[in-house]
Design an enzyme around this catalytic site. Structure first.
Site, PDB file in Angstrom:
ATOM      1  N   TYR A   1     -20.828 -18.286 -21.561  1.00  0.00           N
ATOM      2  CA  TYR A   1     -20.085 -18.781 -20.382  1.00  0.00           C
ATOM      3  C   TYR A   1     -19.669 -17.662 -19.423  1.00  0.00           C
ATOM      4  O   TYR A   1     -19.785 -16.497 -19.755  1.00  0.00           O
ATOM      5  CB  TYR A   1     -18.938 -19.706 -20.772  1.00  0.00           C
ATOM      6  CG  TYR A   1     -17.800 -19.219 -21.646  1.00  0.00           C
ATOM      7  CD1 TYR A   1     -17.543 -17.878 -21.896  1.00  0.00           C
ATOM      8  CD2 TYR A   1     -16.949 -20.168 -22.220  1.00  0.00           C
ATOM      9  CE1 TYR A   1     -16.471 -17.496 -22.685  1.00  0.00           C
ATOM     10  CE2 TYR A   1     -15.877 -19.788 -23.016  1.00  0.00           C
ATOM     11  CZ  TYR A   1     -15.645 -18.447 -23.239  1.00  0.00           C
ATOM     12  OH  TYR A   1     -14.592 -18.078 -24.010  1.00  0.00           O
ATOM     13  N   GLU A   2     -19.256 -18.040 -18.245  1.00  0.00           N
ATOM     14  CA  GLU A   2     -18.999 -17.100 -17.128  1.00  0.00           C
ATOM     15  C   GLU A   2     -20.235 -16.251 -16.819  1.00  0.00           C
ATOM     16  O   GLU A   2     -20.122 -15.087 -16.475  1.00  0.00           O
ATOM     17  CB  GLU A   2     -17.794 -16.197 -17.432  1.00  0.00           C
ATOM     18  CG  GLU A   2     -16.440 -16.880 -17.328  1.00  0.00           C
ATOM     19  CD  GLU A   2     -16.125 -17.412 -15.927  1.00  0.00           C
ATOM     20  OE1 GLU A   2     -16.760 -16.961 -14.956  1.00  0.00           O
ATOM     21  OE2 GLU A   2     -15.258 -18.292 -15.829  1.00  0.00           O
TER      22      GLU A   2
END
Lengths: 249, 311, 593
Positions: free
Chosen positions: C436-437
């Protein structure tokens, strides 16, 4: 009313105490130090009394090395208003500590002095009682509940067989037991404000108090270790061993 | 050279703790004077005179001593302190409350919780919750000491024939007023003086399950104790607590049930003569101090133990 | 297994390696003295180990749950969050104007490590709020800031980031969520997925930042706008009004971070959720990028934070567990920690965690300097450094964090594979961090493109120069461990420079792309070695002081040496992989895969 709270810097309660190499005491170099847990409870109680509108100022006092400033800052971060450090590199006995506290009591005239019932290093459980005897302030030790009413305090005390309640006239010296309260976590803004709160440092010599002691530590040793015993395989075997081998039932 | 022992009593009888303190006083070697303060406690004073090794009893009969008010007791002790080289208290809640006041007024260091008498001026006492033992030497004119009762055997309650001398009261403080007490009710022996202690820990899961310990304690005439974890979880009241922050016990037999054996608990019971641990986790530290360990689910083991004790 | 925050190691890194004192000289950061940092770290240690730590396994076992009324967090979480807010931890680095404490990012990152070590699922909630606050603080109107920021800074409202849609993950140009103008606001309709803490019961309101397209939006990423959509409408007096037309329709069942609800959010089921445009139309993606560095940095901190927890657990187990005779003790009643290979795993964990921590804090300090330094040229260089290190912090620390958590399981042997032991949870929780990110590949592309090729390698060269001056310091010393570090750092710097040169010489991005992750990992390892070399230099310098704790400082030096000898040779092999394997990576016919 002012409240004076004692805060002692001690070996953190999570760290196992080890006797130092020359058997003169406990190894304290480079180990985590914290505020005596009973003193945290004392600070918390003082703050609650102030927050309830029954005190105007909470003063945290420590007696010890320069590093005890950190312990005072912790109390200030919890919410105490100012700090006093009586600086000494000697490990003082409760008698000397009580005399130094008396010196500060005479200067500050607090309505309450809140102390931990004992510090978890020396485990003496003496300072509060000594201070009360020296100053003539009333004594209420091992408090598990404190209710203020005008110039008296009703204190529930933990005694061996249960609880006891007494009413003392203020000014009084109270010592805290574990169940008095649960100390708060310091709030971040207060940690920052703590830096700016006044902290006065006084050298022991400047107090004029005689802190000499006729009690000396000859040596410090590890306690005797118990030998591990045997694992029994059943309740029947356990009862048999207790009856016939250990002969305790 | 005499040692003054400050007696404790309740309900018309000496507390067992005083007998342990007298044994410590004997080890110091002086003549022993026992101070009995109370209201209508003449029988206690007589009983104190019968204790083996006691040479004199001082008895103060005054309403000021109807309860254990520290200020009043300390004043009385100080009024008779002259001529004593040692003043001994039991390291009980009552003794700890008074001892430091006496030391402070005499301007001497108090010596708390001794577990051994090395000589008349040198004692051993635990520090850091018993993780270290300090040998301390006092050069004070009067040694004011509290005695860890579990470290000394009780003195015999007979064999002495000391005279009882009446002393005047030393006044009552007007700063303190006794309001009342809530004592836990039990027919069984008191925790710190019981020969057998059965203690439960967090493994007991709830307060109701302590009934299983009660049943066994009943059969063994034992006291019931608990670990701090069990007290903090609300299973039983605080006066059950054995450990650094609770009571220190040293019975002939200590049975730890569902107690993992945190350092702070061990500090309160490791001087017991025989330790039994019942725990389902074989890695639990309690087994390192146990003379007999049983790795078992306590909910199976306790009913079985109770049954076995009938046989 | 409880968590014990490594306050001393964190403080050593901040004070002696990263140089908190220099940051504290900047106007606006004067408060951040060593003394304050110690007080903050110690109180944070207490809070995280006593309050957040014990909830970590509860959260994993119980997880967040969903029903028609919304998401409920695991038992104990609501109280813990209330305490978190009460203690003011959420407001650490936020602007003073909105109720924050205005502390530097390097100090707040140090504190945040403890959130994620003690309880990563919990730490995600304030992490997301922080991202939303940053975006609003930079781009929203004053009216909007006044309305939303104080409560978000305080933490009584949380924030979310709504980017992803089922068809639009890495490619945000494909989003379909619509925003129709209506009166003074917009009506938002569409579905968003993977929304962390999109709904929960810990705060009275949730402020969603949502990417959506206006009716007149141009095609592609230049047509995306950013909107604020509150869960409950906020009245002019700050009180809460009625519920907005947004709801969580389900939560995902995941490999890890069970207690962090990952929500499917539906906007506008009943006509449209009320949203307010942030800044100018069609600038949404750009606004998101301004806070991306911070969010990515924060996930990098999670990477080593979770590894620290795994390390503590593995270390305790290795001390306790006894299995036959061990070579390092000659005694079969000693723990498996006396097996050389167990020592290898523990040393790898410990030294790598210190390297990652140092790099993240150094990167944060660069952003602090970029924000506050009086000299524009210094600010610019510091910004360049912070941006260059960010993909390393995110990509390298999360990939390595997963590896270390896996080693943590390995040290436990069979017990590690059993859930009750607790070692497995860290590995499962860690596994999301490289995803994620922005996945590791996104970070690698950012590194080779935006952060390297775009400035012609200026940032990279400046970093290499800094490393070379540390190398000179090492060489000037006679200390045996420092010399050993120098012996490995020198060829590693050479190798990295060759790889840099190769990269900057490519005209077609295809081949660099094929080995870009290796390029990122190589630079991460090297930067870690640079940090460890600085740690060793600092430790040797500290030893000269009176009352120095020699055992502690010698350990720092030896950890640096181990890192140099175990990790830095991988920089040299990394160079070879980057330059030689690119072609074969992409040459096989798809049909043969």
């Amino acid at each position: 009313m002012k409240i004076l709270v004692g805060v002692k810097r001690v070996l953190d309660y999570n760290v196992k105490a080890r006797v130092n190499a020359d058997k003169t005491g406990i190894e304290l170099a480079n180990v985590k130090m914290s505020m005596n847990p009973f003193d945290e409870i004392a600070v918390e109680e003082a703050l609650r009394i102030k927050e309830a509108g029954n005190a105007e100022e909470v003063i945290a006092i420590s007696i010890g090395s320069a590093q005890s400033q950190e312990t005072i800052r912790t109390a200030l971060a919890m919410g105490a208003d100012r700090g006093i450090l009586i600086e000494t590199d000697e490990l003082l006995e409760p008698l000397a500590i009580a005399k130094l506290l008396k010196h500060v009591v005479e200067k500050e005239s607090p309505g309450l002095v809140l102390l931990g019932k004992q510090a978890i290093d020396g485990d003496n459980n003496q300072t509060g009682q000594m201070l009360s005897a020296m100053t003539g302030m009333a004594q209420a030790t091992f408090a598990s509940k404190v209710e203020l009413d005008g110039d008296t305090a009703k204190v529930t005390r933990e005694v061996d067989a249960g609880l006891e309640s007494i009413k003392v006239k203020m000014p009084a010296v109270l010592t805290t037991d574990l169940r008095l309260n649960e100390p708060r976590y310091a709030k971040l803004p207060n940690i920052m404000k703590a830096k700016k709160k006044p902290l006065e440092t006084i050298a022991v010599a400047d107090t004029g108090v005689d802190v000499s002691s006729k009690l000396s530590v000859v040596e410090v040793n590890e306690p005797e270790q118990r030998k591990a015993g045997v694992i029994v395989s059943s309740v029947a075997e356990l009862v048999e061993k207790l009856r016939n081998e250990a002969k305790v039932i | 050279m005499t040692t003054l022992v400050v007696a404790e009593h309740e309900a018309g009888a000496l507390r067992p703790a005083t007998l342990n303190v007298i044994t410590a006083a004997k080890a110091i070697g002086n003549d022993i004077t026992v101070l009995v303060a109370g209201q209508g406690a003449a029988d206690v004073a007589t009983a104190a005179g019968n204790i083996d090794g006691v040479s004199k009893v001082l008895h103060a009969n005054d309403a000021a001593y109807a309860q254990e008010i520290a200020e009043n007791l300390a004043s009385l002790v100080l009024s008779v302190a002259d001529g004593h080289t040692h003043i001994l208290f039991a390291a009980t809640a009552a003794g700890k409350n008074v001892m430091p006041r006496v030391a402070a007024v005499l301007d001497v260091s108090g010596i708390s919780d001794i577990t051994s008498v090395v000589s008349a001026d040198t004692f051993i006492r635990p520090i850091y919750a018993g993780n270290a033992m300090a040998t301390v030497k006092s050069e004070d004119a009067t040694k004011v000491v509290s005695v860890r009762t579990t470290a000394f055997d009780p003195a015999a309650e007979t064999g002495g024939s000391a005279a009882v001398e009446t002393v005047a009261g030393a006044g009552a403080s007007d700063l303190v007023e006794f309001i009342g007490e809530e004592l836990s009710q039990s027919d069984r022996p008191e925790l710190t003086s019981a020969d057998i202690v059965v203690s439960g820990g967090r493994g007991m899961q709830n307060g109701e399950n302590f009934a299983m310990l009660d049943e066994i304690a009943e059969k063994l005439n034992a006291a019931v104790g608990a670990s701090r974890a069990a007290v903090d979880s609300g299973f039983v009241p605080n006066e059950y607590q054995v450990g650094q922050t609770g009571k220190v016990v040293a019975p002939n037999l200590y049975i730890a049930v569902g107690i993992s054996g945190a350092i702070q608990h061990l500090a309160g019971m490791k001087d017991s003569k025989v330790i039994v641990a019942i725990n389902k986790d074989e890695e639990a530290p309690i087994f390192q101090v146990a003379d007999y360990g049983l790795v078992a689910d306590l909910f199976d083991a306790l009913p079985e133990l109770s049954k076995a004790l009938d046989g | 297994m409880s968590y014990n925050a490594p306050v001393r190691d964190i403080a050593f890194m901040l004070n002696h390696v990263v140089g908190l004192a220099d940051v504290a000289k900047l106007e606006g950061f004067e408060e951040a003295t060593e003394e304050l940092a110690t007080a903050v770290l110690e109180e944070s240690a207490r809070f995280t180990s006593e309050v957040l730590g014990p909830l970590n396994s509860v959260g994993d076992a119980e997880g967040a749950t969903w029903d028609e009324d919304g998401v409920k967090t695991a038992p104990g979480w609501v109280d813990a969050y209330a305490q978190f807010v009460e203690s003011g931890w959420g407001a650490l680095s936020f602007p003073v104007a909105y109720g924050g404490q205005g502390l530097p990012m390097c100090l707040s990152s140090a504190v945040q490590e403890m959130w994620h070590s003690s309880n990563m699922s919990f730490g995600l909630c304030p992490l997301l709020t922080q991202g939303a606050v940053d975006a609003l603080a930079h781009h929203a109107s004053d009216e909007m800031k006044d309305r939303f920021l104080p409560k978000m800074v305080e933490g009584v409202w949380s924030g979310t980031m709504n980017l992803t849609e089922p068809q639009a993950g890495t490619d945000l140009a494909a989003i379909r969520t619509k925003a129709e103008p209506k009166d003074d606001h917009y009506l938002i309709t569409g579905q968003k997925i993977y929304i962390t803490y999109g709904d929960h019961d810990m705060t009275e309101n949730i402020i969603h930042l949502v990417l959506a397209k206006l009716p007149d939006a141009p095609e592609g990423v230049k047509g995306i706008s950013l909107f604020v959509v509150p869960k409950f409408m906020v009245n002019d007096d700050g009180s809460l009004g009625e519920k907005n037309d947004v709801r969580c329709v389900s939560i995902e069942h995941k490999l890890g971070i069970h207690a962090s609800p990952t929500c499917v959010m539906s906007y506008g089921d009943n006509g449209g959720a009320v949203g307010y445009l942030v800044g100018k139309p069609h600038h949404g993606l750009m606004y998101m990028f301004t806070m991306m560095n911070q969010a990515r940095h924060a996930v990098g901190v999670q990477g080593y934070g979770i590894a620290e927890r795994a390390y503590q657990q593995a270390l305790a187990y290795a001390n306790d567990r006894k299995q036959g005779p061990t070579l390092l003790s000659g005694n079969d009643s000693e723990g498996i920690i006396n097996h050389p290979d167990v020592r290898r795993m523990l040393m790898t964990m410990r030294s790598s965690i210190e390297a990652m921590r140092g790099l993240a804090l150094d990167c944060a300090a660069a952003f602090d300097i970029a924000a506050k330094h009086p000299d524009a040229a210094v600010r610019e260089a510091a910004q360049r450094r912070g941006e260059l290190l960010t993909p390393l912090v995110k990509g390298w620390s999360t990939e390595l964090g997963v590896e270390l958590c896996s080693l943590g399981v390995q040290i436990h042997g069979g017990m590690g594979f059993i859930e009750e032991t607790g070692a497995a949870q860290h590995l499962r929780d860690a596994r999301i961090t490289p995803i994620y990110e922005g996945t590791t590949a996104i970070q690698a592309n950012d590194l080779i493109g935006r952060k390297s090729a775009r400035d012609g390698g200026q940032g990279l060269n400046e970093l290499m120069d800094d490393m070379k001056s540390v190398l000179e310091e090492l060489k000037a010393s006679n200390e045996v461990n420092l010399k050993a570090v120098a012996a490995r750092l020198a060829p590693a710097i050479d190798a990295a420079e060759q790889a840099n040169e190769w990269l900057l010489g490519q005209n077609d991005p295809t081949q660099p792309s094929a080995t870009s992750v290796e390029f990122l990992m190589m630079h991460g390892r090297l930067a870690g070695g640079w940090i460890m070399a600085r740690t060793a230099l600092a430790a040797v310098a500290e030893k000269q002081k009176a009352d120095a704790d020699d055992a502690y400082l010698d350990a720092k030096t030896l950890l640096a040496r181990y890192y140099a000898e175990r990790m830095l040779p991988l920089v040299e092999s990394g160079k070879t992989i980057i330059m030689d394997s690119a072609e074969s990576t992409i040459s096989l016919d798809i049909a043969q895969l």
